[in-house]
Design a protein around this motif. Structure first.
Motif, PDB file in Angstrom:
ATOM      1  N   GLY A 170       0.841  -1.184   0.000  1.00  0.00           N
ATOM      2  CA  GLY A 170       0.000   0.000   0.000  1.00  0.00           C
ATOM      3  C   GLY A 170       0.873   1.230   0.000  1.00  0.00           C
ATOM      4  N   GLY A 171       0.246   2.401  -0.137  1.00  0.00           N
ATOM      5  CA  GLY A 171       0.989   3.649  -0.106  1.00  0.00           C
ATOM      6  C   GLY A 171       1.095   4.307  -1.476  1.00  0.00           C
ATOM      7  N   LEU A 172       1.434   5.592  -1.451  1.00  0.00           N
ATOM      8  CA  LEU A 172       1.545   6.365  -2.688  1.00  0.00           C
ATOM      9  C   LEU A 172       2.674   5.860  -3.576  1.00  0.00           C
ATOM     10  N   GLY A 173       3.696   5.278  -2.961  1.00  0.00           N
ATOM     11  CA  GLY A 173       4.803   4.758  -3.747  1.00  0.00           C
ATOM     12  C   GLY A 173       4.360   3.647  -4.685  1.00  0.00           C
ATOM     13  N   ILE A 174       3.415   2.839  -4.237  1.00  0.00           N
ATOM     14  CA  ILE A 174       2.875   1.777  -5.088  1.00  0.00           C
ATOM     15  C   ILE A 174       1.920   2.365  -6.116  1.00  0.00           C
ATOM     16  N   LEU A 175       1.065   3.274  -5.657  1.00  0.00           N
ATOM     17  CA  LEU A 175       0.070   3.863  -6.564  1.00  0.00           C
ATOM     18  C   LEU A 175       0.731   4.566  -7.745  1.00  0.00           C
ATOM     19  N   PHE A 176       1.844   5.255  -7.478  1.00  0.00           N
ATOM     20  CA  PHE A 176       2.509   5.985  -8.562  1.00  0.00           C
ATOM     21  C   PHE A 176       3.770   5.268  -9.055  1.00  0.00           C
ATOM     22  N   GLY A 177       3.913   4.004  -8.650  1.00  0.00           N
ATOM     23  CA  GLY A 177       5.034   3.204  -9.122  1.00  0.00           C
ATOM     24  C   GLY A 177       4.716   2.538 -10.447  1.00  0.00           C
ATOM     25  N   PRO A 178       5.548   1.596 -10.877  1.00  0.00           N
ATOM     26  CA  PRO A 178       5.381   0.964 -12.186  1.00  0.00           C
ATOM     27  C   PRO A 178       4.023   0.304 -12.422  1.00  0.00           C
ATOM     28  N   THR A 179       3.454  -0.315 -11.377  1.00  0.00           N
ATOM     29  CA  THR A 179       2.177  -0.998 -11.569  1.00  0.00           C
ATOM     30  C   THR A 179       0.973  -0.119 -11.236  1.00  0.00           C
ATOM     31  N   GLY A 180       1.220   1.138 -10.881  1.00  0.00           N
ATOM     32  CA  GLY A 180       0.126   2.023 -10.500  1.00  0.00           C
ATOM     33  C   GLY A 180      -0.865   2.281 -11.617  1.00  0.00           C
ATOM     34  N   GLY A 181      -0.394   2.215 -12.859  1.00  0.00           N
ATOM     35  CA  GLY A 181      -1.300   2.441 -13.976  1.00  0.00           C
ATOM     36  C   GLY A 181      -2.430   1.432 -14.022  1.00  0.00           C
ATOM     37  N   PHE A 182      -2.147   0.214 -13.575  1.00  0.00           N
ATOM     38  CA  PHE A 182      -3.198  -0.801 -13.558  1.00  0.00           C
ATOM     39  C   PHE A 182      -4.260  -0.477 -12.506  1.00  0.00           C
ATOM     40  N   LEU A 183      -3.838   0.122 -11.398  1.00  0.00           N
ATOM     41  CA  LEU A 183      -4.803   0.539 -10.384  1.00  0.00           C
ATOM     42  C   LEU A 183      -5.722   1.630 -10.916  1.00  0.00           C
ATOM     43  N   PHE A 184      -5.153   2.594 -11.623  1.00  0.00           N
ATOM     44  CA  PHE A 184      -5.993   3.623 -12.251  1.00  0.00           C
ATOM     45  C   PHE A 184      -6.843   3.007 -13.359  1.00  0.00           C
ATOM     46  N   GLY A 185      -6.285   1.997 -14.040  1.00  0.00           N
ATOM     47  CA  GLY A 185      -7.059   1.298 -15.055  1.00  0.00           C
ATOM     48  C   GLY A 185      -8.259   0.579 -14.472  1.00  0.00           C
ATOM     49  N   TYR A 226      -5.654  -2.339 -19.484  1.00  0.00           N
ATOM     50  CA  TYR A 226      -4.408  -2.303 -20.242  1.00  0.00           C
ATOM     51  C   TYR A 226      -4.154  -0.941 -20.888  1.00  0.00           C
ATOM     52  N   LEU A 227      -5.223  -0.237 -21.214  1.00  0.00           N
ATOM     53  CA  LEU A 227      -5.085   1.052 -21.883  1.00  0.00           C
ATOM     54  C   LEU A 227      -4.265   2.039 -21.053  1.00  0.00           C
ATOM     55  N   ILE A 228      -4.420   1.957 -19.732  1.00  0.00           N
ATOM     56  CA  ILE A 228      -3.649   2.827 -18.840  1.00  0.00           C
ATOM     57  C   ILE A 228      -2.418   2.097 -18.308  1.00  0.00           C
ATOM     58  N   GLY A 229      -2.595   0.841 -17.941  1.00  0.00           N
ATOM     59  CA  GLY A 229      -1.508   0.101 -17.301  1.00  0.00           C
ATOM     60  C   GLY A 229      -0.292  -0.118 -18.162  1.00  0.00           C
ATOM     61  N   ILE A 230      -0.489  -0.446 -19.432  1.00  0.00           N
ATOM     62  CA  ILE A 230       0.644  -0.759 -20.307  1.00  0.00           C
ATOM     63  C   ILE A 230       1.526   0.464 -20.575  1.00  0.00           C
TER      64      ILE A 230
END
Length: 207
Positions: free
Chosen positions: A81-96, A133-137
């Motif tokens: 958890g945390g902002l580091g994960i949200l804005f890290g490499p896999t964070g795009g999938f969370l926004f996706g 995938y549109l955001i995550g990739i």
């Protein structure tokens, strides 16, 4: 005009599905593929949120889940958890996930009240998977400096699991909407703002 306010029942549904997404992450993550991305059941919870409680409530449930993880609750993949994960490499999938819940809910509303299985399966697969995938990739490609084509190719390994989650989602959603109609307001294709139908097909669906 229908009220845009969120009722106590709506809030309860949002909370339940936010908790469901978090709970489906608890079994743990399995790193797979050359990129080492984790497979979890998060996506199943996101798909179910959109397909069962619709675009608005489903999206809000995912927003709550993402926000709770962002403030530090260990509810992301791998118990993180945390902002580091949200804005890290896999964070795009969370926004996706947020976009996924909206798209799946929007499409589901247009398949109700009948919710035919095969059209639902196709639209949920295309709309749901592509939304993530549109955001995550692109996000993963930019944050890791990996060519976007290589990232997209790496995602192919996840497609069978994603399709199984879609199959489970549509099967569960069909049963739920048959047992408890009204969780999502039907919005047949071609409906105008004033509520009138633009074609005979829409009228038949409403009948």
């Amino acid at each position: 005009m229908a009220s845009a306010r969120i009722s106590a029942r709506d809030l309860a549904q949002i909370a339940v599905f936010a908790a469901l997404i978090a709970a489906l992450t608890l079994p743990g993550a399995i790193p797979t593929g050359a990129l080492g991305l984790p497979i979890t059941l998060q996506t199943l919870g996101v798909l179910l949120a959109g397909a069962i409680i619709g675009p608005k409530k489903g999206t809000l449930a995912v927003v709550v889940y993402v926000a709770l993880g962002a403030i530090g609750l260990p509810i992301y993949a791998g118990g993180t958890g945390g902002l580091g994960i949200l804005f890290g490499p896999t964070g795009g999938f969370l926004f996706g996930f947020i976009l996924c819940a909206f798209v799946v809910g929007w499409l589901t509303a247009r398949l109700l009240p009948r919710y035919p299985f095969w059209p639902a399966l196709g639209l949920t697969a295309v709309g749901g998977i592509l939304s993530v995938y549109l955001i995550g990739i692109p996000w993963l490609a930019v944050t890791t400096g990996t060519p976007i084509g290589a990232v997209a190719l790496g995602m192919v390994a996840f497609l069978p699991g994603d399709l199984i989650k879609v199959l489970v989602t549509v099967s569960v959603a069909k049963a739920v909407h048959r047992a408890w109609p009204g969780l999502i307001t039907p919005r047949p294709w071609g409906r105008r703002r004033d509520g009138s139908s633009t074609d005979a097909t829409t009228a038949a669906v409403d009948a």
